[in-house]
Design a protein around this motif. Structure first.
Motif, PDB file in Angstrom:
ATOM      1  N   MET A  23       0.823  -1.289  -0.195  1.00  0.00           N
ATOM      2  CA  MET A  23       0.076   0.148  -0.081  1.00  0.00           C
ATOM      3  C   MET A  23       0.976   1.388  -0.002  1.00  0.00           C
ATOM      4  O   MET A  23       0.720   2.375  -0.727  1.00  0.00           O
ATOM      5  N   SER A  24       1.873   1.220   0.813  1.00  0.00           N
ATOM      6  CA  SER A  24       2.748   2.444   0.918  1.00  0.00           C
ATOM      7  C   SER A  24       3.751   2.765  -0.487  1.00  0.00           C
ATOM      8  O   SER A  24       3.541   4.023  -0.713  1.00  0.00           O
ATOM      9  N   ALA A  25       3.879   1.941  -0.960  1.00  0.00           N
ATOM     10  CA  ALA A  25       4.626   1.977  -2.330  1.00  0.00           C
ATOM     11  C   ALA A  25       3.445   2.468  -3.516  1.00  0.00           C
ATOM     12  O   ALA A  25       4.050   3.107  -4.492  1.00  0.00           O
ATOM     13  N   ALA A  26       2.391   2.142  -3.255  1.00  0.00           N
ATOM     14  CA  ALA A  26       1.080   2.378  -4.258  1.00  0.00           C
ATOM     15  C   ALA A  26       0.504   3.778  -4.115  1.00  0.00           C
ATOM     16  O   ALA A  26       0.108   4.417  -5.223  1.00  0.00           O
ATOM     17  N   VAL A  27       0.232   4.154  -3.008  1.00  0.00           N
ATOM     18  CA  VAL A  27      -0.560   5.308  -2.842  1.00  0.00           C
ATOM     19  C   VAL A  27       0.009   6.668  -2.792  1.00  0.00           C
ATOM     20  O   VAL A  27       1.568   6.750  -2.291  1.00  0.00           O
ATOM     21  N   ALA A  28      -0.392   7.731  -3.007  1.00  0.00           N
ATOM     22  CA  ALA A  28       0.327   8.937  -2.899  1.00  0.00           C
ATOM     23  C   ALA A  28      -0.563   9.727  -1.589  1.00  0.00           C
ATOM     24  O   ALA A  28      -1.703   9.587  -1.147  1.00  0.00           O
ATOM     25  N   ASP A  29       0.221  10.742  -0.873  1.00  0.00           N
ATOM     26  CA  ASP A  29      -0.485  11.706   0.091  1.00  0.00           C
ATOM     27  C   ASP A  29      -1.287  12.554  -0.368  1.00  0.00           C
ATOM     28  O   ASP A  29      -1.014  13.876  -0.944  1.00  0.00           O
ATOM     29  N   SER A  30      -2.719  12.185  -0.255  1.00  0.00           N
ATOM     30  CA  SER A  30      -3.782  12.948  -0.823  1.00  0.00           C
ATOM     31  C   SER A  30      -4.668  13.829   0.424  1.00  0.00           C
ATOM     32  O   SER A  30      -5.830  14.236   0.354  1.00  0.00           O
ATOM     33  N   ALA A  31      -4.090  13.683   1.721  1.00  0.00           N
ATOM     34  CA  ALA A  31      -4.763  14.034   2.938  1.00  0.00           C
ATOM     35  C   ALA A  31      -5.458  15.538   2.801  1.00  0.00           C
ATOM     36  O   ALA A  31      -4.539  16.319   2.096  1.00  0.00           O
ATOM     37  N   ARG A  32      -6.493  15.772   3.168  1.00  0.00           N
ATOM     38  CA  ARG A  32      -7.232  17.034   3.006  1.00  0.00           C
ATOM     39  C   ARG A  32      -7.908  17.560   4.105  1.00  0.00           C
ATOM     40  O   ARG A  32      -8.779  16.854   4.449  1.00  0.00           O
ATOM     41  N   TYR A  33      -8.124  18.756   4.891  1.00  0.00           N
ATOM     42  CA  TYR A  33      -8.577  18.954   6.066  1.00  0.00           C
ATOM     43  C   TYR A  33      -9.368  20.202   5.989  1.00  0.00           C
ATOM     44  O   TYR A  33      -8.960  21.049   5.095  1.00  0.00           O
ATOM     45  N   ASP A  34     -10.110  20.336   7.058  1.00  0.00           N
ATOM     46  CA  ASP A  34     -10.553  21.814   7.038  1.00  0.00           C
ATOM     47  C   ASP A  34     -10.555  22.000   8.632  1.00  0.00           C
ATOM     48  O   ASP A  34     -10.675  21.272   9.436  1.00  0.00           O
ATOM     49  N   PRO A  35     -10.802  23.302   8.845  1.00  0.00           N
ATOM     50  CA  PRO A  35     -10.604  23.774  10.223  1.00  0.00           C
ATOM     51  C   PRO A  35     -11.650  22.947  11.354  1.00  0.00           C
ATOM     52  O   PRO A  35     -11.233  22.567  12.458  1.00  0.00           O
ATOM     53  N   PHE A  36     -12.779  22.605  10.755  1.00  0.00           N
ATOM     54  CA  PHE A  36     -13.839  21.845  11.617  1.00  0.00           C
ATOM     55  C   PHE A  36     -13.219  20.398  11.826  1.00  0.00           C
ATOM     56  O   PHE A  36     -13.683  19.942  12.902  1.00  0.00           O
ATOM     57  N   ASP A  37     -12.405  19.743  11.012  1.00  0.00           N
ATOM     58  CA  ASP A  37     -11.712  18.323  11.357  1.00  0.00           C
ATOM     59  C   ASP A  37     -10.856  18.589  12.540  1.00  0.00           C
ATOM     60  O   ASP A  37     -11.049  17.934  13.529  1.00  0.00           O
ATOM     61  N   LEU A  38     -10.313  19.815  12.572  1.00  0.00           N
ATOM     62  CA  LEU A  38      -9.113  20.226  13.675  1.00  0.00           C
ATOM     63  C   LEU A  38     -10.303  20.645  14.997  1.00  0.00           C
ATOM     64  O   LEU A  38      -9.633  20.039  15.909  1.00  0.00           O
ATOM     65  N   VAL A  39     -11.311  21.182  14.912  1.00  0.00           N
ATOM     66  CA  VAL A  39     -12.046  21.346  15.974  1.00  0.00           C
ATOM     67  C   VAL A  39     -12.474  20.003  16.653  1.00  0.00           C
ATOM     68  O   VAL A  39     -12.241  19.926  18.067  1.00  0.00           O
ATOM     69  N   ASP A  40     -13.181  19.049  15.940  1.00  0.00           N
ATOM     70  CA  ASP A  40     -13.462  17.863  16.466  1.00  0.00           C
ATOM     71  C   ASP A  40     -12.346  16.990  17.092  1.00  0.00           C
ATOM     72  O   ASP A  40     -12.302  16.298  17.923  1.00  0.00           O
ATOM     73  N   SER A  41     -11.197  16.973  16.479  1.00  0.00           N
ATOM     74  CA  SER A  41     -10.182  16.057  17.040  1.00  0.00           C
ATOM     75  C   SER A  41      -9.559  16.797  18.414  1.00  0.00           C
ATOM     76  O   SER A  41      -9.179  16.249  19.123  1.00  0.00           O
ATOM     77  N   ALA A  42      -9.725  18.070  18.386  1.00  0.00           N
ATOM     78  CA  ALA A  42      -9.170  18.766  19.625  1.00  0.00           C
ATOM     79  C   ALA A  42     -10.335  18.361  20.790  1.00  0.00           C
ATOM     80  O   ALA A  42     -10.058  18.212  22.102  1.00  0.00           O
ATOM     81  N   LEU A  43     -11.713  18.303  20.303  1.00  0.00           N
ATOM     82  CA  LEU A  43     -12.448  17.976  21.681  1.00  0.00           C
ATOM     83  C   LEU A  43     -12.408  16.636  22.065  1.00  0.00           C
ATOM     84  O   LEU A  43     -12.621  16.071  23.111  1.00  0.00           O
ATOM     85  N   ARG A  44     -11.882  15.672  21.045  1.00  0.00           N
ATOM     86  CA  ARG A  44     -11.717  14.237  21.499  1.00  0.00           C
ATOM     87  C   ARG A  44     -10.291  14.271  22.133  1.00  0.00           C
ATOM     88  O   ARG A  44      -9.933  13.137  22.572  1.00  0.00           O
ATOM     89  N   GLY A  45      -9.515  15.252  22.073  1.00  0.00           N
ATOM     90  CA  GLY A  45      -8.160  15.177  23.017  1.00  0.00           C
ATOM     91  C   GLY A  45      -7.264  14.292  22.233  1.00  0.00           C
ATOM     92  O   GLY A  45      -6.205  13.813  22.838  1.00  0.00           O
ATOM     93  N   GLU A  46      -7.155  14.447  20.820  1.00  0.00           N
ATOM     94  CA  GLU A  46      -6.321  13.630  19.964  1.00  0.00           C
ATOM     95  C   GLU A  46      -5.033  14.579  19.565  1.00  0.00           C
ATOM     96  O   GLU A  46      -5.213  15.385  18.624  1.00  0.00           O
ATOM     97  N   ALA A  47      -4.161  14.733  20.381  1.00  0.00           N
ATOM     98  CA  ALA A  47      -3.036  15.654  20.439  1.00  0.00           C
ATOM     99  C   ALA A  47      -2.169  15.447  19.036  1.00  0.00           C
ATOM    100  O   ALA A  47      -1.914  16.712  18.268  1.00  0.00           O
ATOM    101  N   SER A  48      -1.883  14.357  18.808  1.00  0.00           N
ATOM    102  CA  SER A  48      -1.282  14.203  17.634  1.00  0.00           C
ATOM    103  C   SER A  48      -1.582  14.313  16.306  1.00  0.00           C
ATOM    104  O   SER A  48      -1.061  14.979  15.312  1.00  0.00           O
ATOM    105  N   ARG A  49      -2.943  13.997  16.207  1.00  0.00           N
ATOM    106  CA  ARG A  49      -3.765  14.335  15.049  1.00  0.00           C
ATOM    107  C   ARG A  49      -3.949  15.611  14.975  1.00  0.00           C
ATOM    108  O   ARG A  49      -3.994  16.284  13.797  1.00  0.00           O
ATOM    109  N   CYS A  50      -4.333  16.531  16.022  1.00  0.00           N
ATOM    110  CA  CYS A  50      -4.334  18.168  15.814  1.00  0.00           C
ATOM    111  C   CYS A  50      -3.004  18.454  15.350  1.00  0.00           C
ATOM    112  O   CYS A  50      -3.386  19.502  14.239  1.00  0.00           O
TER     113      CYS A  50
END
Length: 343
Positions: A202-229
């Protein structure tokens, strides 16, 4: 009636076609797939004439009635593909849709597609008329917790049997972007073919296509997901999202949580506080986590932090806005010290 996106194909195959379908939501992949499924089913059922109507500003809603009536001139069924980019039919449009649903013309199918609709529109007469005459499909984004299962299902449909590591790796790289996820899965089907798939492949085949918006950040913060924030903040900064936009989303949430925490501190029930601030039911769990994590005084202190970040964004105070944003989201999650700075 209400249909869920993952059950639409089965309903179209087993229950026949209804007179009206409404597709709403802001997630483009699922929205488009639902519309495509209805168009395909309509074509298979003999709706060979398709009229695409863009109901933008200044649209004459009499056209809907005219298109419905014109079917009698032809010996074939019709699909009216009506699109409302602004998501609001207005007074005239609401009357036209309600009148259409009261007496749907024979051999005609109406497909209405629009962005996410609010509670006020759901209480309107035209929305209730569609609910009675046909089906309503609301499309919601696939969040980070449900994304691995979604990816595994899609890979399975392509004949690929992934390991957990492979699923997690793809989920991390395309999180927030289902279109990219589908593209990567299609590419894997072509390059890898059916069969087992491990993390290294999988690592050899896929590209990094992650995309976020600020509301993803808000929800992760409320969940206490430090590294993901921290990861989301890096993604937002790398994509050129203005720091002011990120602060706006965080400040709105902090202000709401401060009000709820203050109400609870005064002796009000959490249910009353949530209702008073109009927290949507699907977000109440996250908000409850935040209220339980920090006291009212701490939330008020975070409002002061927001003001400091605003000054930094404006070039005042000599601090780095993105570093301050990192400190803010970590504090929301109960992690007062940043794990690592954003450079």
């Amino acid at each position: 009636m209400k249909l869920y996106p993952d059950r639409l194909s089965g309903a179209l195959a087993s229950g026949g076609l209804l007179s009206v379908y409404l597709i709403s939501g802001d997630e483009p992949l699922q929205h488009g797939e639902c519309c495509d499924a209805i168009r395909s089913a309509a074509k298979d059922a003999g709706h060979t004439t398709r009229e695409v109507i863009e109901g933008g500003s200044g649209f004459d809603w009499q056209r809907l009635a005219l298109e419905a009536a014109s079917v009698s001139l032809f010996a074939e069924k019709k699909l009216i593909d009506l699109r409302l980019p602004n998501g609001k039919p207005g007074t005239e449009g609401g009357k036209a849709l309600a009148a259409y649903c009261a007496a749907p013309p024979p051999d005609t199918l109406l497909l209405l597609s629009l962005p996410r609709i609010d509670r006020q529109q759901k209480n309107s007469k035209w929305f209730k008329a569609i609910d009675q005459a046909g089906a309503i499909i609301e499309v919601w984004p696939v969040d980070a917790q449900r994304l691995p299962a979604w990816i595994e299902q899609r890979l399975g449909q392509a004949g690929i049997t992934p390991t957990r590591e492979a699923v997690r790796l793809l989920a991390d790289r395309v999180e927030g972007n289902l279109l990219a996820a589908r593209q990567e899965i299609d590419k894997l089907a072509l390059l890898h073919g059916p069969g087992p798939l491990d993390g290294e492949q999988m690592s050899a085949a896929v590209a990094d296509s992650a995309r976020y918006d600020p509301f993803d950040l808000v929800d992760s913060a409320l969940r206490g997901e430090a590294s993901r924030c921290v990861h989301i903040l890096q993604g937002l900064r790398g994509e050129g999202v203005p720091a002011a936009r990120v602060l706006w989303a965080l400040h709105r949430e902090v202000r709401q949580l401060a009000q709820i925490a203050a109400d609870v501190a005064r002796g009000r029930s959490i249910e009353h506080a949530l209702s008073r601030t109009r927290v949507m039911p699907r977000r109440s769990g996250l908000v409850r986590q935040g209220v339980a994590r920090l006291r009212a005084g701490q939330w008020l202190g975070l409002l002061d932090t927001c003001r400091s970040i605003d000054r930094a964004i404006k070039g005042l105070g000599g601090r780095e806005p993105w570093l301050l944003l990192e400190e803010l989201v970590l504090a929301i999650g109960g992690n007062p010290s940043p794990r690592r700075p954003i450079r």
